[in-house]
Design a protein around this motif. Structure first.
Motif, PDB file in Angstrom:
ATOM      1  N   LEU A   1     -25.185   7.370 -19.098  1.00 30.74           N
ATOM      2  CA  LEU A   1     -26.273   8.039 -19.806  1.00 30.74           C
ATOM      3  C   LEU A   1     -25.776   9.271 -20.559  1.00 30.74           C
ATOM      4  O   LEU A   1     -26.175   9.508 -21.710  1.00 30.74           O
ATOM      5  CB  LEU A   1     -27.374   8.425 -18.814  1.00 30.74           C
ATOM      6  CG  LEU A   1     -28.179   7.269 -18.219  1.00 30.74           C
ATOM      7  CD1 LEU A   1     -29.132   7.777 -17.143  1.00 30.74           C
ATOM      8  CD2 LEU A   1     -28.959   6.543 -19.311  1.00 30.74           C
ATOM      9  N   VAL A   2     -24.912  10.050 -19.936  1.00 34.99           N
ATOM     10  CA  VAL A   2     -24.408  11.257 -20.584  1.00 34.99           C
ATOM     11  C   VAL A   2     -23.606  10.904 -21.838  1.00 34.99           C
ATOM     12  O   VAL A   2     -23.788  11.504 -22.902  1.00 34.99           O
ATOM     13  CB  VAL A   2     -23.546  12.080 -19.603  1.00 34.99           C
ATOM     14  CG1 VAL A   2     -22.775  13.162 -20.341  1.00 34.99           C
ATOM     15  CG2 VAL A   2     -24.425  12.710 -18.537  1.00 34.99           C
TER      16      VAL A   2
ATOM     17  N   VAL B   1     -29.097  16.389  -9.825  1.00 34.82           N
ATOM     18  CA  VAL B   1     -28.749  15.083  -9.244  1.00 34.82           C
ATOM     19  C   VAL B   1     -27.672  15.229  -8.173  1.00 34.82           C
ATOM     20  O   VAL B   1     -27.734  14.597  -7.109  1.00 34.82           O
ATOM     21  CB  VAL B   1     -28.283  14.118 -10.357  1.00 34.82           C
ATOM     22  CG1 VAL B   1     -27.601  12.886  -9.754  1.00 34.82           C
ATOM     23  CG2 VAL B   1     -29.467  13.693 -11.208  1.00 34.82           C
ATOM     24  N   TRP B   2     -26.676  16.081  -8.456  1.00 39.70           N
ATOM     25  CA  TRP B   2     -25.562  16.215  -7.525  1.00 39.70           C
ATOM     26  C   TRP B   2     -25.722  17.406  -6.584  1.00 39.70           C
ATOM     27  O   TRP B   2     -24.782  17.771  -5.879  1.00 39.70           O
ATOM     28  CB  TRP B   2     -24.250  16.313  -8.295  1.00 39.70           C
ATOM     29  CG  TRP B   2     -23.992  15.064  -9.094  1.00 39.70           C
ATOM     30  CD1 TRP B   2     -23.976  14.943 -10.447  1.00 39.70           C
ATOM     31  CD2 TRP B   2     -23.742  13.754  -8.571  1.00 39.70           C
ATOM     32  NE1 TRP B   2     -23.729  13.645 -10.812  1.00 39.70           N
ATOM     33  CE2 TRP B   2     -23.586  12.889  -9.680  1.00 39.70           C
ATOM     34  CE3 TRP B   2     -23.635  13.218  -7.285  1.00 39.70           C
ATOM     35  CZ2 TRP B   2     -23.333  11.528  -9.544  1.00 39.70           C
ATOM     36  CZ3 TRP B   2     -23.393  11.857  -7.142  1.00 39.70           C
ATOM     37  CH2 TRP B   2     -23.235  11.040  -8.255  1.00 39.70           C
TER      38      TRP B   2
ATOM     39  N   LYS C   1     -24.045   5.351  -8.298  1.00 37.50           N
ATOM     40  CA  LYS C   1     -24.866   6.352  -8.981  1.00 37.50           C
ATOM     41  C   LYS C   1     -24.080   7.079 -10.060  1.00 37.50           C
ATOM     42  O   LYS C   1     -24.605   7.339 -11.144  1.00 37.50           O
ATOM     43  CB  LYS C   1     -25.412   7.359  -7.956  1.00 37.50           C
ATOM     44  CG  LYS C   1     -26.342   8.398  -8.584  1.00 37.50           C
ATOM     45  CD  LYS C   1     -27.100   9.184  -7.530  1.00 37.50           C
ATOM     46  CE  LYS C   1     -26.233  10.141  -6.776  1.00 37.50           C
ATOM     47  NZ  LYS C   1     -27.018  11.058  -5.906  1.00 37.50           N
ATOM     48  N   GLU C   2     -22.822   7.406  -9.803  1.00 34.92           N
ATOM     49  CA  GLU C   2     -22.046   8.164 -10.775  1.00 34.92           C
ATOM     50  C   GLU C   2     -21.821   7.392 -12.075  1.00 34.92           C
ATOM     51  O   GLU C   2     -21.969   7.970 -13.153  1.00 34.92           O
ATOM     52  CB  GLU C   2     -20.717   8.597 -10.160  1.00 34.92           C
ATOM     53  CG  GLU C   2     -19.646   9.027 -11.144  1.00 34.92           C
ATOM     54  CD  GLU C   2     -20.074  10.134 -12.098  1.00 34.92           C
ATOM     55  OE1 GLU C   2     -19.325  10.409 -13.049  1.00 34.92           O
ATOM     56  OE2 GLU C   2     -21.174  10.712 -11.933  1.00 34.92           O
TER      57      GLU C   2
ATOM     58  N   LEU D   1     -27.921  17.039 -14.307  1.00 32.97           N
ATOM     59  CA  LEU D   1     -26.767  16.649 -13.490  1.00 32.97           C
ATOM     60  C   LEU D   1     -26.578  17.604 -12.313  1.00 32.97           C
ATOM     61  O   LEU D   1     -26.219  17.168 -11.212  1.00 32.97           O
ATOM     62  CB  LEU D   1     -25.507  16.625 -14.358  1.00 32.97           C
ATOM     63  CG  LEU D   1     -25.424  15.491 -15.379  1.00 32.97           C
ATOM     64  CD1 LEU D   1     -24.243  15.696 -16.313  1.00 32.97           C
ATOM     65  CD2 LEU D   1     -25.306  14.142 -14.679  1.00 32.97           C
TER      66      LEU D   1
ATOM     67  N   CYS E   1     -24.919   7.790 -14.180  1.00 36.27           N
ATOM     68  CA  CYS E   1     -25.006   9.127 -14.783  1.00 36.27           C
ATOM     69  C   CYS E   1     -24.011   9.266 -15.931  1.00 36.27           C
ATOM     70  O   CYS E   1     -24.345   9.798 -16.998  1.00 36.27           O
ATOM     71  CB  CYS E   1     -24.727  10.202 -13.727  1.00 36.27           C
ATOM     72  SG  CYS E   1     -26.004  10.359 -12.456  1.00 36.27           S
ATOM     73  N   SER E   2     -22.793   8.795 -15.720  1.00 37.36           N
ATOM     74  CA  SER E   2     -21.768   8.902 -16.752  1.00 37.36           C
ATOM     75  C   SER E   2     -22.162   8.135 -18.005  1.00 37.36           C
ATOM     76  O   SER E   2     -21.998   8.629 -19.131  1.00 37.36           O
ATOM     77  CB  SER E   2     -20.442   8.373 -16.211  1.00 37.36           C
ATOM     78  OG  SER E   2     -19.463   8.335 -17.218  1.00 37.36           O
TER      79      SER E   2
ATOM     80  N   ALA F   1     -18.560  17.320 -15.994  1.00 34.01           N
ATOM     81  CA  ALA F   1     -19.653  16.441 -15.574  1.00 34.01           C
ATOM     82  C   ALA F   1     -19.147  15.318 -14.678  1.00 34.01           C
ATOM     83  O   ALA F   1     -19.826  14.907 -13.726  1.00 34.01           O
ATOM     84  CB  ALA F   1     -20.366  15.868 -16.794  1.00 34.01           C
ATOM     85  N   HIS F   2     -17.942  14.821 -14.974  1.00 31.31           N
ATOM     86  CA  HIS F   2     -17.363  13.765 -14.137  1.00 31.31           C
ATOM     87  C   HIS F   2     -16.852  14.304 -12.801  1.00 31.31           C
ATOM     88  O   HIS F   2     -16.618  13.535 -11.875  1.00 31.31           O
ATOM     89  CB  HIS F   2     -16.220  13.080 -14.885  1.00 31.31           C
ATOM     90  CG  HIS F   2     -16.672  12.112 -15.935  1.00 31.31           C
ATOM     91  ND1 HIS F   2     -17.112  12.500 -17.177  1.00 31.31           N
ATOM     92  CD2 HIS F   2     -16.764  10.756 -15.918  1.00 31.31           C
ATOM     93  CE1 HIS F   2     -17.442  11.446 -17.884  1.00 31.31           C
ATOM     94  NE2 HIS F   2     -17.255  10.373 -17.138  1.00 31.31           N
TER      95      HIS F   2
ATOM     96  N   PHE G   1     -29.222  18.117 -20.052  1.00 35.79           N
ATOM     97  CA  PHE G   1     -28.420  17.192 -19.249  1.00 35.79           C
ATOM     98  C   PHE G   1     -27.612  17.944 -18.198  1.00 35.79           C
ATOM     99  O   PHE G   1     -27.394  17.440 -17.095  1.00 35.79           O
ATOM    100  CB  PHE G   1     -27.493  16.374 -20.141  1.00 35.79           C
ATOM    101  CG  PHE G   1     -28.212  15.367 -20.998  1.00 35.79           C
ATOM    102  CD1 PHE G   1     -29.316  14.683 -20.520  1.00 35.79           C
ATOM    103  CD2 PHE G   1     -27.793  15.104 -22.284  1.00 35.79           C
ATOM    104  CE1 PHE G   1     -29.984  13.763 -21.293  1.00 35.79           C
ATOM    105  CE2 PHE G   1     -28.456  14.180 -23.071  1.00 35.79           C
ATOM    106  CZ  PHE G   1     -29.558  13.515 -22.579  1.00 35.79           C
TER     107      PHE G   1
END
Length: 262
Positions: free
Chosen positions: A152-153, A203-204, A145-146, A200, A149-150, A248-249, A196
């Motif tokens: 797309l960002v 999501v998390w 999943k990560e 995020l 997300c990464s 974000a990461h 975003f």
């Protein structure tokens, strides 16, 4: 790129140890070095305006020597990757191909292809770093999943790096989003970073205070890009954008350890 990717690999990998952490950093550092040597050997004319402190425009290395260094690093990176298995070798080959199409074939001159190449570079090194750090053990759901997300960002916000380089990019004939849509690109980043950030945080499953801090950070970076438009402040805002990317990461740490549930 190094700090966000290392943070990504540490947080996402279900297993790692200190030697693997060191090997991951070395692999990533040399591949970023390879990209820099290649990219800067082709961008010397624009770097005179944008980044005169770089080795080529400042006269510390010639274009010819920079390109020879680039090819030597390519061979070194491929050989180094053999220490970690065939999958890492494949990612190294992919990184090399991406560098060639970005620099030698000049895809970086087109705004869409430049964005795709930048995103592809992030995805490739993130995948390789995860493989090295986890020693290719079985990955769990979060490890899948990560990266999504990464990707797309980065894909949807990476043109933030181009605002400070408009003068040099225009001189070289490169068409980046801030050049072809100077107002629209800033309005987009003004809206995109808060949205975003909120997505995020959801999501998390961040806690209320963590969500507020992260969304506020993204909002402030977006506001700065819209309000402050000179080159010096665009450079400062880009540094803040990189802090936002690193943050974000780091967010998946909440799914792994519930460290941001407050």
């Amino acid at each position: 790129m190094i700090f966000p990717v290392m943070m990504f690999a540490i947080v996402v990998s279900p297993h790692y140890d200190m030697p693997a952490l060191f090997y991951t950093f070395c692999w990533l550092w040399f591949h970023v070095f390879q990209f820099n040597a290649s990219n800067q050997s082709y961008s010397a004319h624009e770097d005179v305006l944008n980044k005169p402190w770089r080795p080529v425009p400042s006269g510390r290395i010639s274009v010819k020597d920079a390109r020879e260094l680039r090819w030597a690093l390519m061979l070194f990176c491929l050989g180094f990757s053999f220490l970690f298995g065939s999958n890492v070798v494949i990612t190294s080959v992919m990184a090399t191909v991406l560098i060639i199409v970005n620099d030698d074939l000049r895809l970086s001159d087109h705004p869409v292809f430049k964005t795709l190449c930048s995103t592809g570079g992030y995805v490739i090194v993130e995948l390789a770093s995860l493989l090295i750090l986890s020693r290719e053990c079985t990955l769990d759901g979060m490890s899948i999943k990560e990266p999504v997300c990464s990707t797309l960002v980065v894909l949807l916000t990476v043109h933030a790096q181009d605002f400070a380089d408009v003068n040099g990019d225009r001189r070289s004939g490169r068409r980046t989003l801030p050049i072809i849509a100077p107002e629209g690109s800033r309005i987009y980043i003004l809206c995109a970073l808060p949205l975003f950030s909120f997505a995020l945080a959801s999501v998390w499953s961040l806690g209320p205070l963590s969500s507020l801090l992260f969304v506020s950070m993204g909002s402030w970076v977006g506001i700065r890009y819209y309000l402050f438009r000179d080159e010096i402040r665009d450079q400062s805002t880009y540094r803040l954008y990189n802090i936002w990317i690193m943050s974000a990461h780091l967010l998946p740490v909440n799914a792994r350890f519930h460290a941001l549930a407050w």
